[in-house]
Enzyme design. Structure first.
Site, PDB file in Angstrom:
ATOM      1  N   ASP D  18       0.739  -1.058   0.330  1.00  0.00           N
ATOM      2  CA  ASP D  18       0.032  -0.435   0.107  1.00  0.00           C
ATOM      3  C   ASP D  18       0.512   1.386  -0.069  1.00  0.00           C
ATOM      4  OD1 ASP D  18      -2.233   1.762   0.059  1.00  0.00           O
ATOM      5  OD2 ASP D  18      -3.080   0.716   1.869  1.00  0.00           O
ATOM      6  N   HIS D  20      -0.140   4.408   0.384  1.00  0.00           N
ATOM      7  CA  HIS D  20      -0.718   6.163   0.212  1.00  0.00           C
ATOM      8  C   HIS D  20      -0.022   6.150   2.094  1.00  0.00           C
ATOM      9  CE1 HIS D  20      -4.333   3.937  -1.914  1.00  0.00           C
ATOM     10  NE2 HIS D  20      -4.422   5.257  -1.768  1.00  0.00           N
TER      11      HIS D  20
HETATM   12  C1  B12 Z   1      -4.887  10.055  -2.077  1.00  0.00           C
HETATM   13  C2  B12 Z   1      -5.171   8.919  -2.638  1.00  0.00           C
HETATM   14  C3  B12 Z   1      -4.007   8.061  -3.324  1.00  0.00           C
HETATM   15  C4  B12 Z   1      -2.621   8.712  -4.106  1.00  0.00           C
HETATM   16  C5  B12 Z   1      -1.833   8.414  -2.431  1.00  0.00           C
HETATM   17  C6  B12 Z   1      -0.458   9.427  -2.370  1.00  0.00           C
HETATM   18  C7  B12 Z   1       0.064   9.039  -0.836  1.00  0.00           C
HETATM   19  N1  B12 Z   1       1.041   9.282  -1.081  1.00  0.00           N
HETATM   20  O1  B12 Z   1      -0.887   8.758  -0.200  1.00  0.00           O
HETATM   21  C8  B12 Z   1      -2.590   8.004  -5.174  1.00  0.00           C
HETATM   22  C9  B12 Z   1      -3.094   8.792  -6.069  1.00  0.00           C
HETATM   23  C10 B12 Z   1      -1.153   7.891  -5.446  1.00  0.00           C
HETATM   24  C11 B12 Z   1      -3.363   6.732  -5.140  1.00  0.00           C
HETATM   25  C12 B12 Z   1      -2.816   5.850  -5.483  1.00  0.00           C
HETATM   26  C13 B12 Z   1      -3.472   4.440  -5.362  1.00  0.00           C
HETATM   27  N2  B12 Z   1      -5.456   4.256  -4.617  1.00  0.00           N
HETATM   28 CO1  B12 Z   1      -5.730   5.566  -3.301  1.00  0.00          CO
HETATM   29  N3  B12 Z   1      -6.484   6.824  -2.827  1.00  0.00           N
HETATM   30  C14 B12 Z   1      -6.526   8.638  -2.793  1.00  0.00           C
HETATM   31  C15 B12 Z   1      -7.512   9.113  -1.731  1.00  0.00           C
HETATM   32  C16 B12 Z   1      -8.864   9.158  -2.665  1.00  0.00           C
HETATM   33  C17 B12 Z   1      -7.270   9.725  -0.233  1.00  0.00           C
HETATM   34  C18 B12 Z   1      -6.470   9.543   0.591  1.00  0.00           C
HETATM   35  C19 B12 Z   1      -5.610   9.993   1.808  1.00  0.00           C
HETATM   36  O2  B12 Z   1      -4.455  10.869   1.159  1.00  0.00           O
HETATM   37  N4  B12 Z   1      -6.852  10.840   2.385  1.00  0.00           N
HETATM   38  C20 B12 Z   1      -6.115  11.772   3.017  1.00  0.00           C
HETATM   39  C21 B12 Z   1      -6.159  11.512   4.504  1.00  0.00           C
HETATM   40  C22 B12 Z   1      -5.230  12.505   5.376  1.00  0.00           C
HETATM   41  O3  B12 Z   1      -6.663  10.621   5.162  1.00  0.00           O
HETATM   42  P1  B12 Z   1      -6.508   9.278   5.610  1.00  0.00           P
HETATM   43  O4  B12 Z   1      -5.994   8.690   4.101  1.00  0.00           O
HETATM   44  O5  B12 Z   1      -7.559   8.451   5.418  1.00  0.00           O
HETATM   45  O6  B12 Z   1      -5.970   9.551   6.628  1.00  0.00           O
HETATM   46  C23 B12 Z   1      -6.689   9.622   8.024  1.00  0.00           C
HETATM   47  C24 B12 Z   1      -7.682   8.609   8.448  1.00  0.00           C
HETATM   48  O7  B12 Z   1      -8.142   7.682   7.999  1.00  0.00           O
HETATM   49  C25 B12 Z   1      -6.921   8.197  10.063  1.00  0.00           C
HETATM   50  N5  B12 Z   1      -6.494   6.660   9.764  1.00  0.00           N
HETATM   51  C26 B12 Z   1      -5.765   6.494   8.569  1.00  0.00           C
HETATM   52  N6  B12 Z   1      -4.447   5.949   8.571  1.00  0.00           N
HETATM   53  C27 B12 Z   1      -4.948   5.375  10.622  1.00  0.00           C
HETATM   54  C28 B12 Z   1      -3.878   4.376  11.173  1.00  0.00           C
HETATM   55  C29 B12 Z   1      -4.694   4.101  12.188  1.00  0.00           C
HETATM   56  C30 B12 Z   1      -4.340   2.913  13.194  1.00  0.00           C
HETATM   57  C31 B12 Z   1      -6.032   5.286  12.839  1.00  0.00           C
HETATM   58  C32 B12 Z   1      -6.094   5.272  14.104  1.00  0.00           C
HETATM   59  C33 B12 Z   1      -5.750   5.781  12.340  1.00  0.00           C
HETATM   60  C34 B12 Z   1      -5.434   5.749  10.699  1.00  0.00           C
HETATM   61  O8  B12 Z   1      -5.457   9.047   9.895  1.00  0.00           O
HETATM   62  C35 B12 Z   1      -6.033  10.580   8.934  1.00  0.00           C
HETATM   63  C36 B12 Z   1      -6.099  11.467   9.688  1.00  0.00           C
HETATM   64  O9  B12 Z   1      -7.662  11.783   9.473  1.00  0.00           O
HETATM   65  C37 B12 Z   1      -8.208   7.552  -1.516  1.00  0.00           C
HETATM   66  C38 B12 Z   1      -9.710   7.628  -1.436  1.00  0.00           C
HETATM   67  C39 B12 Z   1     -10.420   8.319  -0.123  1.00  0.00           C
HETATM   68  N7  B12 Z   1     -10.405   8.378   0.991  1.00  0.00           N
HETATM   69  O10 B12 Z   1     -11.155   9.624  -0.657  1.00  0.00           O
HETATM   70  C40 B12 Z   1      -7.634   6.803  -2.785  1.00  0.00           C
HETATM   71  C41 B12 Z   1      -7.601   5.166  -2.245  1.00  0.00           C
HETATM   72  C42 B12 Z   1      -7.639   5.346  -0.037  1.00  0.00           C
HETATM   73  N8  B12 Z   1      -7.521   4.236  -3.166  1.00  0.00           N
HETATM   74  C43 B12 Z   1      -7.556   3.868  -3.722  1.00  0.00           C
HETATM   75  C44 B12 Z   1      -6.678   2.834  -4.464  1.00  0.00           C
HETATM   76  C45 B12 Z   1      -7.611   1.241  -4.459  1.00  0.00           C
HETATM   77  C46 B12 Z   1      -5.420   2.753  -5.116  1.00  0.00           C
HETATM   78  C47 B12 Z   1      -4.509   2.876  -6.021  1.00  0.00           C
HETATM   79  C48 B12 Z   1      -4.726   1.298  -6.163  1.00  0.00           C
HETATM   80  C49 B12 Z   1      -5.143   2.722  -7.467  1.00  0.00           C
HETATM   81  C50 B12 Z   1      -7.156   2.446  -7.803  1.00  0.00           C
HETATM   82  N9  B12 Z   1      -6.979   1.784  -8.535  1.00  0.00           N
HETATM   83  O11 B12 Z   1      -7.339   3.994  -7.262  1.00  0.00           O
HETATM   84  C51 B12 Z   1      -3.637   3.008  -5.649  1.00  0.00           C
HETATM   85  C52 B12 Z   1      -2.897   2.427  -4.625  1.00  0.00           C
HETATM   86  C53 B12 Z   1      -1.475   1.763  -5.235  1.00  0.00           C
HETATM   87  C54 B12 Z   1      -0.951   1.513  -4.220  1.00  0.00           C
HETATM   88  N10 B12 Z   1      -0.286   0.754  -4.192  1.00  0.00           N
HETATM   89  O12 B12 Z   1      -0.856   1.180  -2.803  1.00  0.00           O
HETATM   90  C55 B12 Z   1      -9.178   2.651  -3.095  1.00  0.00           C
HETATM   91  C56 B12 Z   1      -8.831   2.116  -2.232  1.00  0.00           C
HETATM   92  C57 B12 Z   1     -10.057   0.776  -2.497  1.00  0.00           C
HETATM   93  C58 B12 Z   1     -10.687  -0.049  -0.401  1.00  0.00           C
HETATM   94  N11 B12 Z   1      -9.903   1.127   0.144  1.00  0.00           N
HETATM   95  O13 B12 Z   1     -11.963  -0.335  -1.495  1.00  0.00           O
HETATM   96  C59 B12 Z   1      -9.439   4.343  -1.993  1.00  0.00           C
HETATM   97  C60 B12 Z   1     -10.150   4.253  -1.341  1.00  0.00           C
HETATM   98  C61 B12 Z   1     -10.236   5.003  -3.382  1.00  0.00           C
HETATM   99  C62 B12 Z   1     -10.923   4.149  -4.325  1.00  0.00           C
HETATM  100  N12 B12 Z   1     -12.776   4.489  -3.443  1.00  0.00           N
HETATM  101  O14 B12 Z   1     -11.615   3.528  -4.402  1.00  0.00           O
HETATM  102  N13 B12 Z   1      -4.155   7.042  -3.973  1.00  0.00           N
END
Ligand code: B12
Ligand code: B12
Lengths: 485, 145, 485, 145
Positions: D18, D20
């Site tokens: 992963d 992200h």
């Molecule tokens: C940005 C993003 C990307 C960027 C990542 C950039 C990077 N350097 O991180 C890029 C464009 C590279 C990317 C790629 C891919 N992505 Co993407 N991505 C996203 C996106 C749009 C936002 C994630 C994000 O950055 N959020 C902002 C941060 C701040 O929030 P967060 O990550 O959720 O973290 C917060 C909380 O979740 C929490 N948290 C997170 N982890 C943890 C752990 C613990 C223990 C705790 C307590 C809290 C916690 O704390 C954070 C602060 O609030 C999401 C969709 C979404 N959520 O909107 C999809 C998403 C995560 N991606 C997804 C996918 C599938 C991919 C890809 C495979 C390509 C694709 N098919 O779309 C590739 C991944 C390749 C790989 N090897 O991993 C899917 C995952 C699907 C699933 N879960 O079933 C999502 C959900 C989109 C979707 N619905 O299809 N992605």
């Protein structure tokens, strides 16, 4: 030029005589608001912190764009439940305001039918009227609703005669009324002469001014929804001409409610031009202190009967209001194609539009050649009509308006109003802008006429066929027909 | 369905206090194009006007448009008035957005039940096209071109 | 300048040696596509009438904007069911095309894990992988999917090494591949050196060119999704630099896939500038016959977890692609915040975006001062970086890229890739445009640097506080946090 | 819950293939701001690296981010590996978008069940804020500032 009506401020004597003899007796609930001083005092208190005009000013100063959902159900309980739902679940408060619909019987002063509709709604346990019958319920119920809501409210009871409705609304601390005349005839009327409609509305405008003078600022809606299918030149003319009628009565705050045709550049041009010309004409006639706010009213043609398509419409209409820099974006809902909006539908619209505002970060359409051209064309049309009216009316806008409609050089398509000639033919061009195919007797400057025809020629070329009547008909339903049906 | 010789003539209008007339306008064009005589009454039409017009053109059918949500209320009594005026077997259609509450509008069998009760032969949702309306009436009149 | 890699076309010898020794043996299904002639013939037949590049050309000629939903589930049955649903219920066909996701194990060449995921999905009766494991299923299953769909398809299996995936996809008549290098490292990699990534991708690009030369036009994706939080200058640079690498291998059709920041004017500027510069640089290096298509990739930051807000995002991103005049608008769905997109979610997006296209009537953002300024700033940044690379690499873009990353003057924020220095700090300005707060070691022309800082000062002023690190963090989630939470 | 003296130290990273890392980055900033020692491993982190880092900084907890949908698969066996490495009582959190199928992601009790089965102490949806994560860990560690 033997018109009875003139664009002259109603004297207090005249106003109170009409109030006593003509307006309050329209229905029994008129009695409750006989004491205007009490009404003003109550309105002041009830709208404290929720004043419509003040909220507009505040929002503009802070650079916040408001949202204005619309709602109206038969029973007061439904109203309170709905407003509360949208304000909390939909997140309307604090950056929002309400347009409340009355029902169409009320708008036609058929209070007996409205009463039957209330009865029927109670019996069926459903809202059988298409709005809240404000006159039947009277001022105390309207105040109850005012208290239940956290944001400013205005009433949409648009039709021939909204005087008693507006009296009750203003007395309840809802701070909106209407600057209407041609708009109403075109939209909702059948027989009434324009003179009579202007006379009726002079009263409503004066009423709003009196509240304002006594310390409760009232902002009236000056609107150009018309038939929902009008050129922006016509729409802007309606707004600008009405601004003079309202201002003469002493209105200080006017909300310019622009029916959108969903043609981005043309709509933005409409909004900008009509505000600019309202200011200019009002200044020219000495109404220098009127303040204007702007809003986009979502497309007034057939809507699509499915969620995602309706959401696309909500989003695009809101996007136009955003890109035009409107003070507020008025909202329709996913229910538009079906029935009067539900609270769930309106809450959804508020969420959608609010998020759109967030991700659009207040960007507006930059000034550009295309926009300037559209503005120039609208401006030319409006100026021509305004000057022709003023000329014909010897400087009196009310008289000029009446003469123009009579002669047919003020004209639009699709009005149920028999005094409208309906000789113009309107059609969309290749970019969706609304153009005159045939301007009928409208004295369009040659330049404007040619511009419209040239644009329509572009459509003929794009579609590889001559312009025809089928296109006019198809345009009417272009946004409502789902793919594959 | 129709017991009389079809006359290819219809009355079209929007009933009650309802100001919507674009749907009716579209219907008018379509019925004219299909060779019907049309009395198009515009909007805000009282029940009696429909009947007068029907008598005047010896109409096969009255097409009542109701958009603003109170069609269920406004259409009450029209059938009786027709009968009183001697238009016993005239076809009555209603169409548009005939009910203000979404609960009814989205429950089409309920709309049909209500309009049947009001003595209407058919009721159409607003997804009905003008061509669809022409086809339905032709079928009911037994017209095959 | 001791880089191994050079921007030079792979010889056939070298290509087929790599194919035999390195690519096909990656997994057992490689054997099924040993015979390249058979693959090309099958691809030709299977994509007849559904060719990706040809569809783009056709659409552009007709002035139609396409839609590109994305989909990927573990089992072939789910795939076929999903594609069919979106094509019919969502109305994707005929003016659409597919991006099919492979799963992330496949992308990392961990086919054993992908196999376990398939197993697990069968057992659980749910799609447990985040895409369709194309390599494990092999070419015949990919052809089955090709047959089931009515529209062109491309594979998104973006990561270090997509060669075997792309081999299978192309052999199945899916006509897309990737022109990747820096994009992939920044988005998905951890350790791989850029040199190695470029070497790997030269193969994939050459493969696409070979199919094209043999009569099956392949359109590659040249994309700048990067970390999802990059300045448009960086994004455009990635695309322009990659265009030279792809073109050298013989690619004739390139789809420029632009990650949108949801800042209307800046995004449109990005799209226009990057296409223009791709053409210019390709021409300069003698690749005059490459054709480019453009697309908007919906916002790659955190999405909101509720229907209406997600619909606002879908609409706004599609609106930007429309107003930019893109050949296609790529779609995310209402499921974005939660999980891999469902067929229902994607069908909904297609409906929404299609209707938006309809009501927007193909209007695009007119040329204007603001747009020109943004374009100029992006162009200056890209030119500076391009020239610096070409300089450092002695005219070789591949070498220059590697040196630039090593030295840190090619840099962005938030990459998982350890070779990216990550010294830049990026933030939104008062209109939501993405700016350098700190350009780190990026050699921004002074004018550009000052412009960015001036714009950020505008934000500080608007919000009445100094710029701070909290803003950077808050920006990351500005579009995902629901009101009241 | 914790049987040991809290050390105010956490390991944060994104597991498996992963890529992200933005969520982890936000968490890192928040935990540092709350006075924690943080080993931030970025993305694409194998299980063993989490454990090595936890040993190195004597971590109270491992915060596993999993965004790409295969967290249910990637997290299998981590608890066992911890135990084998002598980290018997280390707190394990998972968070993000941990399941590819919407059926699971929208059925949160099911997500919790699965992660409990995998030996995790808590699992968080992606609506969880960094501050929420800090508060939860402090509570579990019995830290009151
Ligand atoms: C940005 C993003 C990307 C960027 C990542 C950039 C990077 N350097 O991180 C890029 C464009 C590279 C990317 C790629 C891919 N992505 Co993407 N991505 C996203 C996106 C749009 C936002 C994630 C994000 O950055 N959020 C902002 C941060 C701040 O929030 P967060 O990550 O959720 O973290 C917060 C909380 O979740 C929490 N948290 C997170 N982890 C943890 C752990 C613990 C223990 C705790 C307590 C809290 C916690 O704390 C954070 C602060 O609030 C999401 C969709 C979404 N959520 O909107 C999809 C998403 C995560 N991606 C997804 C996918 C599938 C991919 C890809 C495979 C390509 C694709 N098919 O779309 C590739 C991944 C390749 C790989 N090897 O991993 C899917 C995952 C699907 C699933 N879960 O079933 C999502 C959900 C989109 C979707 N619905 O299809 N992605
Ligand atoms: C345009 C419009 C207006 C225009 C009307 C202009 C005009 N001159 O007609 C204006 C702006 C004036 C207007 C005013 C109002 N409107 Co209005 N309006 C619409 C709108 C957006 C489109 C209607 C339309 O023109 N469609 C295009 C035509 C071609 O289609 P159509 O009318 O559906 O007709 C087709 C079919 O239905 C069918 N058909 C129609 N009638 C019949 C009859 C028969 C027998 C047959 C066989 C077929 C048939 O054939 C036509 C051809 O396909 C609808 C919402 C929608 N549907 O999208 C609301 C709508 C009808 N309006 C509504 C309301 C409530 C009002 C107002 C009270 C203001 C308000 N509160 O919003 C006032 C009405 C005042 C009054 N006294 O009537 C509501 C009615 C609610 C309900 N049914 O429960 C609607 C549904 C919007 C909503 N969801 O709130 N409106």
């Amino acid at each position: 030029m033997d018109k009875q009506v003139k664009n002259v401020r109603l004297s207090d004597d005249r106003f109170f005589k009409i109030r006593r003899e003509e307006v309050l007796p329209q229905w029994e609930t008129g009695r409750q608001i006989e004491d205007l001083d009490e009404c003003v005092a109550a309105a002041k208190e009830l709208s404290e912190g929720k004043n419509y005009a003040r909220r507009f000013m505040e929002a503009r100063d802070k650079g916040v764009q408001l949202l204005t959902p619309q709602f109206g159900r038969t029973l007061t309980e439904y109203m309170i439940e709905g407003l509360t739902h949208v304000e909390t679940e939909g997140g309307l408060a604090p950056d929002g305001m309400w347009i409340i619909f009355s029902d169409s019987y009320t708008r036609k002063l058929d209070f007996a039918k409205a009463a039957a509709g209330i009865e029927r709604s109670r019996r069926e346990g459903m809202s059988m009227l298409n709005g809240w019958p404000i006159v039947n319920f009277g001022v105390e119920e309207a105040r109850r609703i005012r208290r239940a809501s956290q944001v400013p409210m205005t009433l949409n009871s648009t039709d021939e005669d909204g005087r008693l409705s507006s009296e009750i609304a203003l007395a309840a601390g809802w701070n909106g009324a209407n600057t209407r005349s041609l708009q109403e005839c075109i939209s909702h009327c059948r027989d009434i002469p324009l003179e009579e409609e202007i006379r009726i509305n002079q009263y409503e405008s004066r009423l709003a001014a009196i509240y304002t003078e006594r310390g409760v600022p009232i902002c009236t809606h000056n609107c150009c929804n018309c038939t929902g299918y009008d050129t922006p030149g016509y729409r802007a003319f309606v707004v600008v001409s009405q601004s003079l009628l309202g201002a003469e009565q002493g209105i200080k705050y006017m909300f310019l409610e622009h029916g959108l045709n969903m043609s981005l550049i043309q709509d933005v041009a409409l909004i900008k031009t009509s505000e600019r010309l309202c200011r200019e004409y009002c200044a020219r006639f000495g109404y220098g202190d009127v303040d204007f706010f702007t809003g986009g009213y979502p497309y007034l043609g057939a809507w699509p009967p499915r969620l995602e398509e309706a959401h696309a419409m909500i989003a695009w209409n809101a996007a136009i209001a955003i890109l035009a820099g409107c003070t507020t974006a008025i909202l329709k809902s996913e229910d538009e194609a079906f029935a009067t909006p539900t609270k769930e539908g309106m809450a959804g619209s508020v969420r959608l539009a609010r998020h759109l505002q967030k991700v659009a970060w207040g960007q507006t359409l930059p000034d550009c050649e295309e926009l300037r051209t559209e503005e120039a064309m609208i401006e030319l049309e409006v100026r021509t009509l305004m000057e022709k009216c003023l000329d014909a009316g010897d400087g009196d806008m009310a008289v000029g308006l009446c003469l123009g409609v009579e002669a047919g050089w003020i004209d639009t398509m699709f009005s149920p109003w028999r005094h409208n000639k309906g000789r113009v033919l309107v059609m969309r061009d290749a970019q969706g802008a609304v153009r005159y195919w045939d301007p009928g007797d409208v004295p369009l400057p040659r330049e404007v006429k040619e511009y419209h025809l040239e644009k329509l020629a572009g459509r003929a070329k794009k579609e590889g066929r001559e312009l025809d009547f089928q296109m006019v008909t198809a345009d009417l339903q272009f946004a409502s027909i789902l793919p594959g049906t | 369905m129709s017991k009389r010789q079809a006359n290819r003539s219809v009355v079209i209008g929007t009933i009650g206090a309802d100001a919507h007339m674009i749907g009716g306008w579209v219907l008018e064009k379509a019925f004219r194009a299909a060779g019907f005589t049309v009395a198009f009454l515009g909007a805000v039409v009282p029940q009696q006007e429909f009947i007068n017009a029907a008598i005047e053109i010896d109409a096969d059918a009255i097409l009542v448009s109701s958009m603003y949500g109170m069609g269920v209320l406004d259409c009450e009594g029209l059938r009786q008035k027709c009968i009183e005026a001697g238009l016993d077997d005239i076809i009555l259609y209603a169409g548009g957005t005939v009910a203000a509450p979404l609960e009814i509008e989205k429950n089409w069998p309920e709309v049909e039940r209500r309009f049947e009760e009001l003595g209407f032969d058919r009721v159409f949702p607003n997804t009905c096209t003008a061509e669809g309306a022409v086809a339905a009436l032709k079928a009911d009149l037994g017209i095959v071109d």
